[in-house]
Design an enzyme around this catalytic site. Structure first.
Site, mmCIF file in Angstrom:
data_model
loop_
_atom_site.group_PDB
_atom_site.id
_atom_site.type_symbol
_atom_site.label_atom_id
_atom_site.label_comp_id
_atom_site.label_asym_id
_atom_site.label_seq_id
_atom_site.Cartn_x
_atom_site.Cartn_y
_atom_site.Cartn_z
ATOM 1 N N GLU A 175 0.861 -1.189 0.000
ATOM 2 C CA GLU A 175 0.000 0.000 0.000
ATOM 3 C C GLU A 175 0.894 1.235 0.000
ATOM 4 O O GLU A 175 2.106 1.128 0.222
ATOM 5 C CB GLU A 175 -0.896 0.012 1.245
ATOM 6 C CG GLU A 175 -1.814 -1.190 1.301
ATOM 7 C CD GLU A 175 -2.718 -1.183 2.518
ATOM 8 O OE1 GLU A 175 -2.714 -0.177 3.267
ATOM 9 O OE2 GLU A 175 -3.423 -2.182 2.712
ATOM 10 N N ILE A 187 0.440 -3.416 -7.857
ATOM 11 C CA ILE A 187 0.091 -4.828 -7.805
ATOM 12 C C ILE A 187 0.203 -5.442 -9.198
ATOM 13 O O ILE A 187 -0.455 -4.996 -10.140
ATOM 14 C CB ILE A 187 -1.342 -5.002 -7.253
ATOM 15 C CG1 ILE A 187 -1.459 -4.331 -5.877
ATOM 16 C CG2 ILE A 187 -1.720 -6.476 -7.205
ATOM 17 C CD1 ILE A 187 -0.455 -4.807 -4.844
ATOM 18 N N ASP A 238 9.919 -17.910 1.274
ATOM 19 C CA ASP A 238 11.166 -18.561 0.889
ATOM 20 C C ASP A 238 11.111 -19.009 -0.568
ATOM 21 O O ASP A 238 12.023 -18.764 -1.346
ATOM 22 C CB ASP A 238 11.430 -19.777 1.798
ATOM 23 C CG ASP A 238 12.036 -19.354 3.139
ATOM 24 O OD1 ASP A 238 12.367 -18.154 3.286
ATOM 25 O OD2 ASP A 238 12.172 -20.218 4.024
ATOM 26 N N GLY A 297 9.126 -17.915 -2.864
ATOM 27 C CA GLY A 297 9.043 -16.729 -3.714
ATOM 28 C C GLY A 297 10.418 -16.141 -3.980
ATOM 29 O O GLY A 297 10.728 -15.717 -5.095
ATOM 30 N N ARG A 298 11.249 -16.113 -2.947
ATOM 31 C CA ARG A 298 12.593 -15.541 -3.106
ATOM 32 C C ARG A 298 13.457 -16.391 -4.016
ATOM 33 O O ARG A 298 14.221 -15.863 -4.832
ATOM 34 C CB ARG A 298 13.246 -15.365 -1.733
ATOM 35 C CG ARG A 298 12.628 -14.194 -1.037
ATOM 36 C CD ARG A 298 13.086 -13.954 0.364
ATOM 37 N NE ARG A 298 12.335 -12.791 0.840
ATOM 38 C CZ ARG A 298 12.121 -12.490 2.100
ATOM 39 N NH1 ARG A 298 12.614 -13.260 3.057
ATOM 40 N NH2 ARG A 298 11.420 -11.428 2.426
ATOM 41 N N GLN A 315 41.900 -8.437 -23.942
ATOM 42 C CA GLN A 315 41.795 -8.964 -22.581
ATOM 43 C C GLN A 315 40.774 -8.174 -21.753
ATOM 44 O O GLN A 315 40.076 -8.740 -20.919
ATOM 45 C CB GLN A 315 43.164 -8.910 -21.912
ATOM 46 C CG GLN A 315 43.238 -9.800 -20.695
ATOM 47 C CD GLN A 315 44.613 -9.760 -20.061
ATOM 48 O OE1 GLN A 315 45.136 -8.691 -19.758
ATOM 49 N NE2 GLN A 315 45.190 -10.924 -19.871
ATOM 50 N N GLN A 359 28.139 -2.805 -21.514
ATOM 51 C CA GLN A 359 29.501 -2.314 -21.763
ATOM 52 C C GLN A 359 30.150 -3.043 -22.944
ATOM 53 O O GLN A 359 30.803 -2.425 -23.779
ATOM 54 C CB GLN A 359 30.337 -2.502 -20.487
ATOM 55 C CG GLN A 359 31.621 -1.707 -20.449
ATOM 56 C CD GLN A 359 31.347 -0.204 -20.416
ATOM 57 O OE1 GLN A 359 30.279 0.239 -20.015
ATOM 58 N NE2 GLN A 359 32.308 0.573 -20.880
ATOM 59 N N GLU A 364 9.772 -8.578 -3.923
ATOM 60 C CA GLU A 364 9.950 -9.808 -3.128
ATOM 61 C C GLU A 364 10.884 -9.543 -1.941
ATOM 62 O O GLU A 364 11.656 -10.401 -1.536
ATOM 63 C CB GLU A 364 10.485 -10.931 -4.031
ATOM 64 C CG GLU A 364 10.088 -12.339 -3.599
ATOM 65 C CD GLU A 364 8.604 -12.637 -3.754
ATOM 66 O OE1 GLU A 364 7.960 -12.080 -4.678
ATOM 67 O OE2 GLU A 364 8.084 -13.394 -2.935
#
Ligand SMILES: Cc1cc2nc3c(=O)[nH]c(=O)nc-3n(C[C@H](O)[C@H](O)[C@H](O)COP(=O)(O)OP(=O)(O)OC[C@H]3O[C@@H](n4cnc5c(N)ncnc54)[C@H](O)[C@@H]3O)c2cc1C
Lengths: 253, 380
Positions: B123, B153, B236, B238-239, B275, B332, B359
């Protein structure tokens, strides 16, 4: 009606193939392997025939090392009913040649009595394009190779074949061997719930040795080399210069 | 721990689907900010929603590791599409764990995307601090009356059903919130305008307002007063999902950068021969792999029923930070082209940023990691 589909485990088509340093063949160590794409098309066609109600059972068979079970499970997840692995100590790339594969398949056909065999037209590893034809020959069955459409009717198969310069439609009596070309269909994605369901479908393993078939190679691979890399292109300034080069340097005009 | 045959099969399906259907569409979806219904229909047919829903409830019943693998592959195609998969996974996990048999009847519709869902927590005054929510559900006979507003949302502009966190007891703090299943086509529900975002622009995000929305007795998900805990119970997973999504974005960037470095020439050489460019690519590859392993190990802990909180926060935090840093590297490698709309890496960089925010922001993840560390000790 029962369909038999032989499937082969090959180097995944997305992988850049490397040759072993000693030139004895492609390097297969820790390379991703998948179902031969033409065999995927063959399985898809069998599944579509089953969905149309033409086919009642699909049996898939593979020959090779235990890892070929993964390939069979993929076929089961696509919709095949049952799988058979003819377990060999070597894999079917160079070691088991098309004639031996055909002989092994004859053995399976005698057991299973399928009405139709749909095979890939060739495997993308050795591009032999021989197994389907040899199998039909050994069985004395009709063959329809390079199929781009299959229709089953009146105890036969109406098969459209891709030939030089167009399409040819032939009718073969069943039982027959049909080999699948690229444009026969677009294989479906293996749906996640079907991957779980496929685990419960029967997968039978039989040792190759028990079949008593002579699989000794008739051919000897002398050398395997990587294709030469493409050399860089050149920029031309004008159409005239392009024409000049095509005529005088490339000699194609 | 490593991927078994089934997990590899699932990865192959998700990978081909992402390569053939999702990735080619991503550029246009980003430009048009369009909800890709046609892709979601196809995904539903292939079973790419509701990965963890058990077979008896109509899903494929895969573990968290498989879910993570799917999320990475889908996100490699386009993060917005993966985020839809993540949202459906979250809602279906809530229904599987906390839903009544009647509520679970909506699962087949949810995982086939015939019913679009939204998870409504945030909210205006309650972002990170969820306990600050002001949306209320007051008891009204057998049911409740819902009032308040939600912000940012996902799916709000298109959703059919909202899973809404509301306060049911003003005095009880975190024990005074409940989750309600709300018909978003009902009287009293207003949708705010769709937001225009920096990245993941095919995801439709907006606000929702509730004015005297009547809820029946079946609307309550889980126990009354336990909404905060119900919500936390799927955090958990969701993460892990968002962490995998971040890895997928970075992986797409690496693939694009390696291809480009092998074709772009300066000073008469491919830039991959310098390189300075090689080190960029090497750092991208190693950090992506490290993040992926963190994600898989966190998923594996959940699957084994071990305490996974610290691992999940580490995976989310590391993968999100990594995705932002390494997609910047991808830009880059592309030089000026990388800054131009239409080049994939430009979009990837924008898509990555939100993985540090939603999240649970990465500040909060660090707070959790430190709290776990100080409470349970440094040894794992
Ligand atoms: C694209 C998008 C999609 C979203 N989808 C949804 C959705 O579907 N459902 C939903 O409910 N919400 C959704 N959100 C909201 C999202 O979850 C919140 O934006 C997020 O939780 C952060 O809250 P906030 O924006 O209010 O930031 P704030 O909480 O105001 O944070 C601002 C800053 O302060 C930091 N901060 C806050 N508290 C602390 C603290 N204690 N210690 C250290 N730092 C702190 C934060 O890390 C951040 O850097 C979405 C947001 C976006 C942008």
């Amino acid at each position: 009606m029962k369909v038999l589909v032989p499937v082969k485990r090959v180097i995944d088509y997305n992988i850049k193939v490397r040759v072993k340093p000693d030139g004895s063949g492609p390097d297969l160590t820790s390379v991703k392997m998948s179902m031969n794409p033409f065999d995927e098309i063959a399985v898809e066609e069998a599944v579509r025939l089953k969905e149309k109600g033409v086919v009642s059972e699909i049996v898939v068979v593979s020959i090779g090392m235990p890892q070929a079970k993964d390939t069979l499970r993929t076929a089961l997840a696509m919709g095949a009913d049952r799988a058979i692995l003819i377990e060999a100590t070597t894999d079917v790339n160079q070691d088991i040649e098309p004639l031996s594969v055909a002989k092994i398949l004859v053995h399976i056909v005698k057991d299973e009595n399928p009405d139709l065999i749909i095979a890939g037209k060739q495997a993308i590893d050795n591009d032999a394009n021989a197994t389907g034809q040899m199998l039909a020959g050994l069985l004395g069955w009709g063959q329809a190779t390079f199929a781009s459409a299959i229709e089953i009717a009146d105890g036969g198969a109406l098969v459209t074949r891709e030939i030089d310069g167009g399409l040819q439609t032939i009718r073969v009596k069943l039982p027959a061997v049909v080999t699948a070309d690229l444009r026969l269909n677009e294989p479906r994605y293996v749906a996640l719930p079907n991957i779980m369901k496929a685990k419960k479908k029967p997968l039978e393993e039989r040792p190759l040795a028990a079949l008593g078939i002579d699989i000794a190679p008739r051919l000897k691979v002398v050398r395997t080399v990587e294709p030469v890399g493409r050399s860089a292109g050149v920029r031309v300034a004008s159409v005239d210069e392009l024409l000049e080069k095509l005529k005088n340097e490339a000699g194609v005009l | 721990m490593y991927l078994n045959e089934t997990q590899e099969q699932v990865r192959d399906t998700a990978r081909s689907f992402a390569d053939e259907v999702i990735r080619p569409a991503a550029e246009a979806l980003d430009r048009e900010e369009r909800f890709p219904s046609e892709i979601y229909e196809e995904m539903a047919k292939v079973g790419l929603f509701g990965i963890g829903v058990p077979e008896e409830l109509g899903g494929p019943g895969f573990d968290t590791l498989t879910y993570a693998v799917v999320m990475e592959e889908l996100s490699r195609g386009y993060a917005s599409v993966a985020d839809q998969c993540g949202l459906v996974e979250l809602i279906s996990t809530l229904l599987v764990r906390h839903g009544t048999p009647v509520q679970q009847k909506m699962l087949p519709e949810v995982i086939s995307m015939r019913r679009k869902v939204a998870y409504c927590i945030t909210e205006a005054e309650a972002g990170t601090d969820v306990s600050g929510i002001r949306t209320t559900a007051e008891k009204d006979g057998e049911g409740w009356v819902l009032n308040g507003g939600k912000l940012w949302i996902h799916n709000a502009p298109v959703a059919d059903t909202g899973f809404v966190l509301a306060r049911t007891d003003k005095e009880a703090g975190n024990r005074g919130m409940s989750i309600f299943i709300v018909d978003l086509h009902a009287n009293g529900v207003d949708r705010g305008p769709k937001e225009h975002k920096m990245g993941q622009r095919a995801s439709q995000v907006g606000g929702l307002n509730f004015t005297d929305v009547r809820l029946g007795p079946d609307a309550l998900l889980g126990q009354a007063g336990r909404g905060f805990h119900t919500m936390m119970s799927v955090l958990d997973k969701g993460r892990v999902g968002i962490a995998a999504l971040a890895v997928g974005i970075a992986q797409a960037g690496l693939e694009a950068a390696v291809d480009y470095a092998g074709t772009r020439k300066q000073f008469g050489k491919h830039i991959s021969e310098f390189q300075g460019v090689q080190w960029l690519l090497a750092d991208m590859a190693k950090d992506i792999e490290a993040a992926r392993l963190l994600v898989h190990s966190a998923a594996d802990k959940i699957d084994r029923g071990q305490d996974a909180t610290r691992s999940c926060s580490m995976a989310k935090c590391f993968a999100g930070d990594m995705a932002v840093a390494r997609t910047a590297d991808a830009v880059q490698v592309f030089g000026g082209s990388g800054y131009i709309r239409g080049f994939e890496v430009e979009r990837l960089y924008r898509d990555a940023k939100i993985t540090q925010i939603y999240e649970g922001t990465n500040q909060i993840q660090r707070m959790i990691i430190a709290r776990e560390l100080l409470k349970k000790g440094a040894r794992t």
